[in-house]
Design a protein around this motif. Structure first.
Motif, PDB file in Angstrom:
ATOM      1  N   ILE A  79      13.589   0.208  -1.770  1.00  0.00           N
ATOM      2  CA  ILE A  79      12.132   0.889  -1.684  1.00  0.00           C
ATOM      3  C   ILE A  79      11.961   0.498  -0.344  1.00  0.00           C
ATOM      4  O   ILE A  79      11.809  -0.585   0.083  1.00  0.00           O
ATOM      5  N   VAL A  80      11.802   1.533   0.498  1.00  0.00           N
ATOM      6  CA  VAL A  80      11.352   1.371   1.875  1.00  0.00           C
ATOM      7  C   VAL A  80       9.819   1.753   2.156  1.00  0.00           C
ATOM      8  O   VAL A  80       9.329   2.924   1.711  1.00  0.00           O
ATOM      9  N   ILE A  81       9.207   0.649   2.794  1.00  0.00           N
ATOM     10  CA  ILE A  81       7.811   0.915   2.785  1.00  0.00           C
ATOM     11  C   ILE A  81       7.395   1.166   4.327  1.00  0.00           C
ATOM     12  O   ILE A  81       7.383   0.359   5.127  1.00  0.00           O
ATOM     13  N   ILE A  82       6.937   2.456   4.405  1.00  0.00           N
ATOM     14  CA  ILE A  82       6.598   2.903   5.609  1.00  0.00           C
ATOM     15  C   ILE A  82       5.160   2.279   6.048  1.00  0.00           C
ATOM     16  O   ILE A  82       4.209   2.595   5.147  1.00  0.00           O
ATOM     17  N   GLY A  83       4.934   1.713   7.115  1.00  0.00           N
ATOM     18  CA  GLY A  83       3.632   0.647   7.231  1.00  0.00           C
ATOM     19  C   GLY A  83       3.818  -0.370   6.760  1.00  0.00           C
ATOM     20  O   GLY A  83       2.915  -1.012   6.199  1.00  0.00           O
ATOM     21  N   GLY A  84       5.227  -0.945   6.366  1.00  0.00           N
ATOM     22  CA  GLY A  84       5.336  -2.200   5.691  1.00  0.00           C
ATOM     23  C   GLY A  84       4.638  -3.505   6.357  1.00  0.00           C
ATOM     24  O   GLY A  84       4.891  -4.566   5.600  1.00  0.00           O
ATOM     25  N   THR A  85       4.291  -3.523   7.596  1.00  0.00           N
ATOM     26  CA  THR A  85       3.751  -4.757   8.152  1.00  0.00           C
ATOM     27  C   THR A  85       2.391  -4.806   8.203  1.00  0.00           C
ATOM     28  O   THR A  85       1.756  -5.427   8.840  1.00  0.00           O
ATOM     29  N   GLY A  86       1.749  -3.701   7.719  1.00  0.00           N
ATOM     30  CA  GLY A  86       0.142  -3.539   7.622  1.00  0.00           C
ATOM     31  C   GLY A  86      -0.540  -4.129   6.555  1.00  0.00           C
ATOM     32  O   GLY A  86      -0.019  -4.902   5.684  1.00  0.00           O
ATOM     33  N   GLN A  87      -1.806  -3.762   6.359  1.00  0.00           N
ATOM     34  CA  GLN A  87      -2.520  -4.478   5.646  1.00  0.00           C
ATOM     35  C   GLN A  87      -2.201  -4.573   3.979  1.00  0.00           C
ATOM     36  O   GLN A  87      -2.074  -5.371   3.339  1.00  0.00           O
ATOM     37  N   ILE A  88      -1.990  -3.281   3.605  1.00  0.00           N
ATOM     38  CA  ILE A  88      -1.600  -2.741   2.380  1.00  0.00           C
ATOM     39  C   ILE A  88      -0.053  -3.051   2.114  1.00  0.00           C
ATOM     40  O   ILE A  88       0.598  -3.424   1.311  1.00  0.00           O
ATOM     41  N   GLY A  89       0.580  -2.344   3.154  1.00  0.00           N
ATOM     42  CA  GLY A  89       2.233  -2.557   3.129  1.00  0.00           C
ATOM     43  C   GLY A  89       2.774  -3.833   3.059  1.00  0.00           C
ATOM     44  O   GLY A  89       3.787  -3.921   2.230  1.00  0.00           O
ATOM     45  N   SER A  90       2.185  -4.914   3.702  1.00  0.00           N
ATOM     46  CA  SER A  90       2.886  -6.152   3.734  1.00  0.00           C
ATOM     47  C   SER A  90       2.512  -6.666   2.281  1.00  0.00           C
ATOM     48  O   SER A  90       3.480  -7.630   1.808  1.00  0.00           O
ATOM     49  N   LYS A  91       1.366  -6.450   1.770  1.00  0.00           N
ATOM     50  CA  LYS A  91       1.266  -6.822   0.227  1.00  0.00           C
ATOM     51  C   LYS A  91       2.398  -6.318  -0.770  1.00  0.00           C
ATOM     52  O   LYS A  91       2.754  -6.916  -1.748  1.00  0.00           O
ATOM     53  N   VAL A  92       2.439  -4.944  -0.628  1.00  0.00           N
ATOM     54  CA  VAL A  92       3.538  -4.119  -1.370  1.00  0.00           C
ATOM     55  C   VAL A  92       4.847  -4.810  -1.288  1.00  0.00           C
ATOM     56  O   VAL A  92       5.399  -4.988  -2.227  1.00  0.00           O
ATOM     57  N   VAL A  93       5.444  -5.010   0.048  1.00  0.00           N
ATOM     58  CA  VAL A  93       6.805  -5.527   0.140  1.00  0.00           C
ATOM     59  C   VAL A  93       6.775  -6.957  -0.628  1.00  0.00           C
ATOM     60  O   VAL A  93       7.818  -7.145  -1.084  1.00  0.00           O
ATOM     61  N   ALA A  94       5.696  -7.641  -0.362  1.00  0.00           N
ATOM     62  CA  ALA A  94       5.803  -9.036  -0.895  1.00  0.00           C
ATOM     63  C   ALA A  94       5.855  -8.885  -2.688  1.00  0.00           C
ATOM     64  O   ALA A  94       6.631  -9.626  -3.336  1.00  0.00           O
ATOM     65  N   VAL A 135      -5.212  -2.335  -4.686  1.00  0.00           N
ATOM     66  CA  VAL A 135      -4.548  -1.163  -4.044  1.00  0.00           C
ATOM     67  C   VAL A 135      -2.990  -1.576  -3.961  1.00  0.00           C
ATOM     68  O   VAL A 135      -2.329  -0.567  -4.575  1.00  0.00           O
ATOM     69  N   ALA A 136      -2.588  -2.612  -3.621  1.00  0.00           N
ATOM     70  CA  ALA A 136      -1.295  -2.937  -3.750  1.00  0.00           C
ATOM     71  C   ALA A 136      -0.723  -3.017  -4.842  1.00  0.00           C
ATOM     72  O   ALA A 136       0.480  -2.715  -5.213  1.00  0.00           O
ATOM     73  N   ASP A 137      -1.368  -3.559  -5.895  1.00  0.00           N
ATOM     74  CA  ASP A 137      -0.895  -3.634  -7.239  1.00  0.00           C
ATOM     75  C   ASP A 137      -0.410  -2.292  -7.742  1.00  0.00           C
ATOM     76  O   ASP A 137       0.602  -2.054  -8.278  1.00  0.00           O
ATOM     77  N   PHE A 138      -1.540  -1.379  -7.563  1.00  0.00           N
ATOM     78  CA  PHE A 138      -1.179   0.129  -8.103  1.00  0.00           C
ATOM     79  C   PHE A 138      -0.161   0.592  -7.207  1.00  0.00           C
ATOM     80  O   PHE A 138       0.754   1.444  -7.740  1.00  0.00           O
ATOM     81  N   VAL A 139      -0.069   0.679  -5.953  1.00  0.00           N
ATOM     82  CA  VAL A 139       0.994   1.079  -5.318  1.00  0.00           C
ATOM     83  C   VAL A 139       2.315   0.575  -5.552  1.00  0.00           C
ATOM     84  O   VAL A 139       3.135   1.362  -5.834  1.00  0.00           O
ATOM     85  N   THR A 140       2.558  -0.775  -5.933  1.00  0.00           N
ATOM     86  CA  THR A 140       3.692  -1.257  -6.527  1.00  0.00           C
ATOM     87  C   THR A 140       4.071  -0.664  -7.835  1.00  0.00           C
ATOM     88  O   THR A 140       5.036  -0.483  -7.974  1.00  0.00           O
TER      89      THR A 140
END
Length: 246
Positions: free
Chosen positions: A3-18, A166-171
């Protein structure tokens, strides 16, 4: 699953990556910091090779009307073209509740253009329309300060959501089947003016229905989610209590 997270170093993206990494997925953060530029295409095709899902949680660095439109349309077109070429199965994007109800906002028009590109692409998709984040409320207060030093905001109803929810829902959506368009929001509805008073207690808040919301007219339904929305668990008052304690 890759899964590639575009914006993965930002506020939401970093949480989704984790979160995705904790679940055992190959979660790849893609942003200019990692050598991926969705505006120029640099590194984009390379990072998407073998990807099952692309998650776009980017935000325009400039909210000026034309700049935000150029950002979202260029970035989204480049992502979708690469996804079609490489056979990516699912495109997930984060958008805004009420985006189509606020044509007076250039930023919201840009988000609608982004959504339309995704729907027309042929790639199976999930678009999560989120209400504004808890963490965004102090910024709203700062941006709404007038020459008189007072914060002029609308009393229209508002249903903010925690960035963690938000990160939980995106994940959840990223690892599942495409859901089309879904609204996500927090559990509390309150006036936007009330939210600002709670989060920024030192602000001199003026409740003014005429100011709208960043150039757009709003009413009590514009910034709140519908009855079928997915609701987060964190309550705004609890978040404020933690934030004010520092």
């Amino acid at each position: 699953m890759k899964i590639v997270i575009i914006g993965g170093t930002g506020q939401i993206g970093s949480k989704v990556v984790a979160r995705l990494s904790e679940q055992g997925h190959e979660a790849v953060a893609a942003s200019p910091r990692t050598g991926v530029n969705t505006l120029t295409g640099e590194g984009l095709r390379e990072v998407l090779v073998g990807a099952d899902v692309v998650v776009d949680v980017t935000n325009a660095p400039d909210w000026e009307d034309q700049a935000s439109l150029d950002f979202f349309t260029t970035s989204t077109r480049n992502q979708l073209a690469a996804e079609v070429e490489l056979g990516v199965k699912h495109h997930v994007a984060l958008s805004v509740v009420g985006s189509r109800e606020m044509p007076g906002s250039g930023y919201m028009r840009a988000k609608v253009a982004q959504e339309d590109l995704i729907v027309a692409s042929g790639v199976r998709y999930s678009i999560l329309h989120a209400t504004q984040f808890f963490e965004f409320v102090p910024w709203i207060a700062d941006a709404s300060k007038g020459e008189d030093g007072k914060v002029h905001v609308s009393p229209a109803h508002f249903q903010p959501i925690a960035a963690d929810d938000v990160a939980d829902f995106v994940t959840r959506v990223a690892v599942g089947e495409p859901v089309g368009a879904v609204e996500i929001a927090g559990p509390d509805r309150l006036g936007l003016d009330e939210a600002v008073r709670m989060a920024v207690p030192d602000a001199d808040v003026v409740s003014d229905p005429a100011v709208g919301y960043f150039g757009a007219d709003v009413d009590d339904t514009t910034l709140t989610a519908g009855e079928n929305a997915w609701l987060g668990e964190q309550r705004f008052a609890d978040w404020v209590g933690v934030a004010l304690r520092g």
